[in-house]
Design a protein around this motif. Structure first.
Motif, PDB file in Angstrom:
ATOM      1  N   TRP A 228     -30.535 -12.225   2.597  1.00 47.19           N
ATOM      2  CA  TRP A 228     -31.794 -13.159   2.212  1.00 47.19           C
ATOM      3  C   TRP A 228     -33.146 -12.690   3.197  1.00 47.19           C
ATOM      4  CZ3 TRP A 228     -28.313 -17.983   2.109  1.00 47.19           C
ATOM      5  CH2 TRP A 228     -27.313 -17.792   0.960  1.00 47.19           C
ATOM      6  N   HIS A 229     -33.197 -12.012   4.152  1.00 43.83           N
ATOM      7  CA  HIS A 229     -33.990 -11.890   5.072  1.00 43.83           C
ATOM      8  C   HIS A 229     -35.386 -11.233   4.685  1.00 43.83           C
ATOM      9  CE1 HIS A 229     -31.312 -13.297   8.648  1.00 43.83           C
ATOM     10  NE2 HIS A 229     -31.482 -14.212   7.692  1.00 43.83           N
ATOM     11  N   ASN A 230     -35.577 -10.638   3.544  1.00 42.63           N
ATOM     12  CA  ASN A 230     -36.448  -9.744   3.197  1.00 42.63           C
ATOM     13  C   ASN A 230     -37.164 -10.293   1.628  1.00 42.63           C
ATOM     14  OD1 ASN A 230     -36.245  -7.903   5.212  1.00 42.63           O
ATOM     15  ND2 ASN A 230     -34.362  -6.967   4.324  1.00 42.63           N
ATOM     16  N   ILE A 231     -37.631 -11.413   1.884  1.00 43.50           N
ATOM     17  CA  ILE A 231     -38.523 -11.950   0.733  1.00 43.50           C
ATOM     18  C   ILE A 231     -39.738 -11.402   0.927  1.00 43.50           C
ATOM     19  CG2 ILE A 231     -39.145 -13.971  -0.400  1.00 43.50           C
ATOM     20  CD1 ILE A 231     -36.146 -13.555  -0.710  1.00 43.50           C
ATOM     21  N   ALA A 232     -40.334 -10.562  -0.149  1.00 42.77           N
ATOM     22  CA  ALA A 232     -41.603  -9.815   0.031  1.00 42.77           C
ATOM     23  C   ALA A 232     -42.550 -10.868  -0.982  1.00 42.77           C
ATOM     24  CB  ALA A 232     -41.483  -8.710  -0.771  1.00 42.77           C
ATOM     25  N   HIS A 233     -42.062 -11.598  -1.784  1.00 47.00           N
ATOM     26  CA  HIS A 233     -42.770 -12.449  -2.597  1.00 47.00           C
ATOM     27  C   HIS A 233     -41.901 -13.683  -3.092  1.00 47.00           C
ATOM     28  CE1 HIS A 233     -45.429 -13.973  -6.324  1.00 47.00           C
ATOM     29  NE2 HIS A 233     -46.304 -13.088  -5.549  1.00 47.00           N
ATOM     30  N   PRO A 234     -42.563 -14.952  -3.439  1.00 49.66           N
ATOM     31  CA  PRO A 234     -42.026 -16.106  -3.599  1.00 49.66           C
ATOM     32  C   PRO A 234     -41.040 -15.883  -4.968  1.00 49.66           C
ATOM     33  CG  PRO A 234     -43.829 -16.787  -2.825  1.00 49.66           C
ATOM     34  CD  PRO A 234     -44.095 -15.489  -2.963  1.00 49.66           C
ATOM     35  N   ASN A 235     -41.542 -14.979  -5.844  1.00 45.63           N
ATOM     36  CA  ASN A 235     -40.933 -14.903  -7.116  1.00 45.63           C
ATOM     37  C   ASN A 235     -39.649 -14.261  -6.835  1.00 45.63           C
ATOM     38  OD1 ASN A 235     -42.982 -16.060  -8.692  1.00 45.63           O
ATOM     39  ND2 ASN A 235     -43.905 -14.078  -9.018  1.00 45.63           N
ATOM     40  N   ASP A 236     -39.193 -13.669  -5.728  1.00 45.49           N
ATOM     41  CA  ASP A 236     -37.984 -12.887  -5.370  1.00 45.49           C
ATOM     42  C   ASP A 236     -36.896 -13.900  -5.268  1.00 45.49           C
ATOM     43  OD1 ASP A 236     -39.165 -10.299  -5.410  1.00 45.49           O
ATOM     44  OD2 ASP A 236     -39.584 -10.629  -3.324  1.00 45.49           O
ATOM     45  N   LEU A 237     -37.331 -15.216  -5.088  1.00 43.30           N
ATOM     46  CA  LEU A 237     -36.396 -16.239  -4.971  1.00 43.30           C
ATOM     47  C   LEU A 237     -35.436 -16.676  -6.067  1.00 43.30           C
ATOM     48  CD1 LEU A 237     -38.620 -18.992  -3.115  1.00 43.30           C
ATOM     49  CD2 LEU A 237     -36.838 -17.543  -1.959  1.00 43.30           C
ATOM     50  N   ALA A 238     -36.039 -16.174  -7.167  1.00 44.73           N
ATOM     51  CA  ALA A 238     -35.183 -16.472  -8.434  1.00 44.73           C
ATOM     52  C   ALA A 238     -33.648 -15.544  -8.369  1.00 44.73           C
ATOM     53  CB  ALA A 238     -36.129 -15.872  -9.789  1.00 44.73           C
ATOM     54  N   ARG A 239     -33.537 -14.635  -7.486  1.00 46.56           N
ATOM     55  CA  ARG A 239     -32.344 -13.735  -7.396  1.00 46.56           C
ATOM     56  C   ARG A 239     -31.410 -14.266  -6.192  1.00 46.56           C
ATOM     57  NH1 ARG A 239     -36.419  -9.550  -7.143  1.00 46.56           N
ATOM     58  NH2 ARG A 239     -35.621  -9.304  -4.917  1.00 46.56           N
ATOM     59  N   HIS A 240     -31.893 -15.542  -5.562  1.00 41.91           N
ATOM     60  CA  HIS A 240     -31.032 -16.058  -4.463  1.00 41.91           C
ATOM     61  C   HIS A 240     -30.631 -17.681  -4.648  1.00 41.91           C
ATOM     62  CE1 HIS A 240     -32.001 -12.130  -2.435  1.00 41.91           C
ATOM     63  NE2 HIS A 240     -33.214 -12.538  -2.548  1.00 41.91           N
ATOM     64  N   PRO A 241     -29.672 -17.928  -4.144  1.00 42.18           N
ATOM     65  CA  PRO A 241     -29.293 -19.462  -4.215  1.00 42.18           C
ATOM     66  C   PRO A 241     -30.198 -20.186  -3.242  1.00 42.18           C
ATOM     67  CG  PRO A 241     -27.737 -18.164  -2.686  1.00 42.18           C
ATOM     68  CD  PRO A 241     -28.660 -17.253  -3.232  1.00 42.18           C
ATOM     69  N   LEU A 242     -30.557 -21.399  -3.643  1.00 38.14           N
ATOM     70  CA  LEU A 242     -31.429 -22.176  -3.179  1.00 38.14           C
ATOM     71  C   LEU A 242     -30.909 -23.606  -2.562  1.00 38.14           C
ATOM     72  CD1 LEU A 242     -34.674 -21.588  -5.347  1.00 38.14           C
ATOM     73  CD2 LEU A 242     -33.825 -20.351  -3.240  1.00 38.14           C
ATOM     74  N   VAL A 243     -31.603 -24.158  -1.767  1.00 37.12           N
ATOM     75  CA  VAL A 243     -31.286 -25.640  -1.181  1.00 37.12           C
ATOM     76  C   VAL A 243     -32.590 -26.435  -1.202  1.00 37.12           C
ATOM     77  CG1 VAL A 243     -30.681 -27.090   0.848  1.00 37.12           C
ATOM     78  CG2 VAL A 243     -29.280 -24.818   0.437  1.00 37.12           C
ATOM     79  N   VAL A 244     -32.513 -27.257  -2.213  1.00 36.63           N
ATOM     80  CA  VAL A 244     -33.822 -28.112  -2.505  1.00 36.63           C
ATOM     81  C   VAL A 244     -33.677 -29.466  -2.036  1.00 36.63           C
ATOM     82  CG1 VAL A 244     -35.188 -28.973  -4.363  1.00 36.63           C
ATOM     83  CG2 VAL A 244     -34.029 -26.747  -4.716  1.00 36.63           C
ATOM     84  N   SER A 245     -34.843 -30.059  -1.347  1.00 35.73           N
ATOM     85  CA  SER A 245     -34.823 -31.145  -0.639  1.00 35.73           C
ATOM     86  C   SER A 245     -36.140 -32.129  -1.476  1.00 35.73           C
ATOM     87  CB  SER A 245     -35.426 -31.148   0.775  1.00 35.73           C
ATOM     88  OG  SER A 245     -35.335 -32.490   1.206  1.00 35.73           O
ATOM     89  N   PHE A 246     -35.562 -32.986  -2.325  1.00 38.80           N
ATOM     90  CA  PHE A 246     -36.247 -33.706  -2.944  1.00 38.80           C
ATOM     91  C   PHE A 246     -37.068 -34.640  -2.093  1.00 38.80           C
ATOM     92  CE2 PHE A 246     -33.733 -32.481  -6.597  1.00 38.80           C
ATOM     93  CZ  PHE A 246     -34.824 -32.095  -7.615  1.00 38.80           C
ATOM     94  N   PRO A 247     -38.408 -35.343  -2.614  1.00 38.67           N
ATOM     95  CA  PRO A 247     -38.982 -35.160  -3.603  1.00 38.67           C
ATOM     96  C   PRO A 247     -39.921 -33.636  -3.563  1.00 38.67           C
ATOM     97  CG  PRO A 247     -40.047 -36.587  -2.448  1.00 38.67           C
ATOM     98  CD  PRO A 247     -39.132 -36.490  -1.796  1.00 38.67           C
ATOM     99  N   VAL A 248     -39.697 -32.968  -2.689  1.00 35.29           N
ATOM    100  CA  VAL A 248     -40.827 -31.635  -2.450  1.00 35.29           C
ATOM    101  C   VAL A 248     -40.215 -30.454  -3.497  1.00 35.29           C
ATOM    102  CG1 VAL A 248     -41.403 -30.108  -0.924  1.00 35.29           C
ATOM    103  CG2 VAL A 248     -40.619 -32.156   0.002  1.00 35.29           C
ATOM    104  N   SER A 249     -40.914 -30.629  -4.601  1.00 34.33           N
ATOM    105  CA  SER A 249     -40.711 -29.601  -5.703  1.00 34.33           C
ATOM    106  C   SER A 249     -41.922 -29.817  -6.544  1.00 34.33           C
ATOM    107  CB  SER A 249     -39.325 -29.733  -6.482  1.00 34.33           C
ATOM    108  OG  SER A 249     -39.288 -28.824  -7.335  1.00 34.33           O
ATOM    109  N   PRO A 250     -42.524 -28.583  -7.004  1.00 37.12           N
ATOM    110  CA  PRO A 250     -42.215 -27.442  -6.775  1.00 37.12           C
ATOM    111  C   PRO A 250     -42.597 -27.050  -5.326  1.00 37.12           C
ATOM    112  CG  PRO A 250     -44.340 -27.602  -8.063  1.00 37.12           C
ATOM    113  CD  PRO A 250     -43.730 -29.041  -7.913  1.00 37.12           C
ATOM    114  N   TRP A 251     -42.353 -25.705  -5.105  1.00 33.84           N
ATOM    115  CA  TRP A 251     -42.621 -25.143  -3.660  1.00 33.84           C
ATOM    116  C   TRP A 251     -43.742 -24.332  -3.713  1.00 33.84           C
ATOM    117  CZ3 TRP A 251     -37.268 -22.382  -2.219  1.00 33.84           C
ATOM    118  CH2 TRP A 251     -36.222 -23.450  -2.125  1.00 33.84           C
TER     119      TRP A 251
END
Length: 299
Positions: free
Chosen positions: A177-200
């Motif tokens: 997961w160390h080579n994220i070129a653009h935030p849209n690449d996040l759709a391909r990886h598992p995420l940890v979300v801390s509410f209420p910080v959403s969207p990113w």
């Protein structure tokens, strides 16, 4: 029966009866003796009872007047006590304050700031509600609140307090997961979300391109505590969007990696909220001044 006199008429009678003189009472009340005498006469007329015997030099209570004094005296003594206590709130650092604050803010710097404040003012008590959700301020009689992001509360004063900047983090061991070129690449990886910080929200350091990413579908963990989210990211559960100051120690120890250093979350402001700038008790003014003084520039 409808009575044509006010509570203030009763108070005037009480002052006259205590002082034993219209002249002395009028001086205390800062009103002409003739006006005071006329008000007492109007009270007697409304009651249909004589309360005072007057002569040139002094007054005496009638039996009815004595009974009236005994019944209304405790009421006005209590009102005077209440007025004195309320007046003391303007001048004495004492009493209770209710606060509503985010959990992470409390852990990071606020708890120490409040401890310092209470040691300085031992007669001021605090009731602190910690929540990452916006509670009903009126229902809980909140005097002072801290909120992240632009506040939208009508009738509340908002003072900028500190700043929060978010970065994308992953475990040092999650090299995939160390080579994220653009935030849209996040759709391909598992995420940890801390509410209420959403969207990113992201902004590129050089191009200034802004991106708003909505985590969905690939969220492994949703939690309303930044520290729990950080632990999950550190353990390799997924990628997290976390405050830079929250993860600074883990970044130094290399257990967490900033996986998209060119993409930073725009700085979100933290605000101090309170209602009335003019008629504040002293304890509230002192706490506002203290927090504005000790709050970090960023956390």
């Amino acid at each position: 029966m409808k009575l044509n006199y006010s509570l203030d008429d009763m108070r005037l009678f009480w002052v006259v009866a205590k002082s034993g003189s219209f002249r002395v009472a009028a001086k205390q009340l800062e009103m002409p003796p003739s006006t005071l005498s006329r008000r007492i006469s109007a009270l007697e007329s409304a009651l249909g009872l004589r309360l005072l015997h007057r002569d040139a030099h002094r007054i005496n209570l009638t039996g009815t007047g004595q009974q009236y004094l005994e019944r209304c005296g405790p009421l006005f003594r209590e009102l005077n006590d209440i007025s004195g206590e309320l007046n003391a709130e303007k001048h004495e650092p004492a009493g209770l304050l209710r606060m509503a604050v985010p959990v992470n803010t409390t852990y990071r710097w606020l708890a120490d700031a409040l401890n310092e404040f209470q040691l300085r003012y031992p007669k001021i008590d605090l009731e602190v509600r910690m929540s990452n959700w916006n509670i009903d301020m009126g229902e809980h009689a909140i005097d002072l609140a801290i909120r992240v992001g632009e506040p939208s509360l009508m009738g509340w004063i908002a003072r900028p307090l500190t700043g929060v900047q978010f970065i994308l983090c992953a475990s040092k061991n999650a090299t995939q997961w160390h080579n994220i070129a653009h935030p849209n690449d996040l759709a391909r990886h598992p995420l940890v979300v801390s509410f209420p910080v959403s969207p990113w929200h992201f902004e590129h350091k050089t191009s200034r391109e802004s991106v708003e990413y909505h985590p969905q579908g690939n969220v492994r963990l949703s939690v309303d505590d930044m520290n729990i989210a950080m632990k999950a990211v550190e353990a390799g559960v997924g990628i997290g969007y976390l405050p830079k100051r929250v993860v600074c120690e883990q970044m130094r120890e290399k257990s967490l990696i900033n996986i998209a250093p060119d993409w930073l979350g725009p700085q979100r402001r933290t605000y101090l909220l309170y209602r009335d700038r003019q008629n504040q008790p002293l304890r509230l003014r002192l706490l506002i001044d203290h927090l504005l003084q000790v709050a970090p520039t960023e956390y």
